[in-house]
Scaffold this motif. Sequence first.
Motif, short mmCIF file in Angstrom:
data_model
loop_
_atom_site.label_atom_id
_atom_site.label_comp_id
_atom_site.label_asym_id
_atom_site.label_seq_id
_atom_site.Cartn_x
_atom_site.Cartn_y
_atom_site.Cartn_z
N LEU A 112 -40.84 -6.44 -11.46
CA LEU A 112 -40.80 -7.10 -10.14
C LEU A 112 -39.40 -7.63 -9.85
N GLU A 113 -38.76 -8.21 -10.87
CA GLU A 113 -37.39 -8.72 -10.67
C GLU A 113 -36.42 -7.60 -10.32
N SER A 114 -36.56 -6.46 -10.99
CA SER A 114 -35.68 -5.32 -10.68
C SER A 114 -35.86 -4.86 -9.25
N LEU A 115 -37.11 -4.83 -8.78
CA LEU A 115 -37.35 -4.42 -7.39
C LEU A 115 -36.70 -5.40 -6.43
N GLU A 116 -36.81 -6.69 -6.75
CA GLU A 116 -36.23 -7.71 -5.85
C GLU A 116 -34.70 -7.67 -5.89
N ASP A 117 -34.13 -7.26 -7.01
CA ASP A 117 -32.67 -7.09 -7.08
C ASP A 117 -32.21 -5.90 -6.24
N LYS A 118 -33.02 -4.86 -6.22
CA LYS A 118 -32.62 -3.60 -5.58
C LYS A 118 -32.80 -3.62 -4.06
N PHE A 119 -33.95 -4.13 -3.60
CA PHE A 119 -34.29 -4.05 -2.17
C PHE A 119 -34.21 -5.44 -1.55
N ASN A 120 -33.66 -5.52 -0.34
CA ASN A 120 -33.58 -6.85 0.28
C ASN A 120 -34.92 -7.22 0.95
N GLY A 121 -35.01 -8.46 1.33
CA GLY A 121 -36.27 -9.02 1.83
C GLY A 121 -36.76 -8.42 3.13
N ASP A 122 -35.89 -7.71 3.88
CA ASP A 122 -36.35 -7.05 5.10
C ASP A 122 -37.19 -5.82 4.76
N ILE A 123 -36.90 -5.24 3.60
CA ILE A 123 -37.56 -3.98 3.21
C ILE A 123 -38.73 -4.25 2.27
N LEU A 124 -38.57 -5.24 1.39
CA LEU A 124 -39.53 -5.45 0.30
C LEU A 124 -40.25 -6.79 0.42
N GLU A 125 -41.56 -6.73 0.28
CA GLU A 125 -42.34 -7.98 0.09
C GLU A 125 -43.13 -7.83 -1.20
N VAL A 126 -43.00 -8.83 -2.08
CA VAL A 126 -43.76 -8.85 -3.33
C VAL A 126 -44.78 -9.98 -3.23
N ARG A 127 -46.04 -9.64 -3.42
CA ARG A 127 -47.09 -10.65 -3.40
C ARG A 127 -47.65 -10.79 -4.81
N ARG A 128 -47.32 -11.94 -5.43
CA ARG A 128 -47.77 -12.21 -6.80
C ARG A 128 -49.14 -12.86 -6.74
#
Length: 176
Positions: free
Chosen positions: A23-39
């Motif tokens: 999850l951290e790698s995804l958040e490093d790679k994609f910015n918040g306009d493109i990616l939403e992570v719901r934990r």
Amino acid sequence: MSKILVISGHPHLDRSNMNAAILESLEDKFNGDILEVRRLDELYPDFNIDAKAEQEALVDADIIVLQFPIYWYNVPSLLKKWIEDVLEYGFAYGSSGTALHGKKLLLSFTAGSGADVYHEKMAHDLPDFMPAFQETAALTGMEWQEPVYSYGALTDADLAAKHSDRLIARLVEISA
Ligand SMILES: Cc1cc2nc3c(=O)[nH]c(=O)nc-3n(C[C@H](O)[C@H](O)[C@H](O)COP(=O)(O)O)c2cc1C
């Protein structure tokens, strides 16, 4: 670029090596306009899932990633409950349940046992446990993507980075 929604089904990310790192790698790679992570473990520690909020997040996404550790050859119960509560009749299926049509569904999961165990000691390989999710994609009009998965989460220290690289490459490919 497509909007990516990641539903994290790990019930205890504070005790995770693999899933937390992915999850951290995804958040490093994609910015918040493109990616939403719901934990889900943070949002719903009591398993009381807010179906409306989850449905709104789904409607907004083009690519839906279910990220989870394999528990007993399946998704963890928190993610199973999310599926049951959120993919409601009239939203995800039924004659007026078209909200998910055309979205891409990608499963990304980690397993503790090594490939040798799955290949030599078990009657089924790891991806053989996923047909129910493929049918769920079909019933809800989502486009099934070949899953990204890793064996041997308990033995390979570099596995999270390798898994993240493959997942990110796949997301970039299917976003185009
Ligand atoms: C309750 C439970 C059930 C598990 N069942 C399986 C299983 O069926 N097959 C398997 O290969 N690993 C199984 N594992 C191992 C997890 O899949 C592994 O620890 C996890 O993928 C590692 O990711 P994490 O570091 O993010 O927790 C299980 C672990 C737990 C806690």
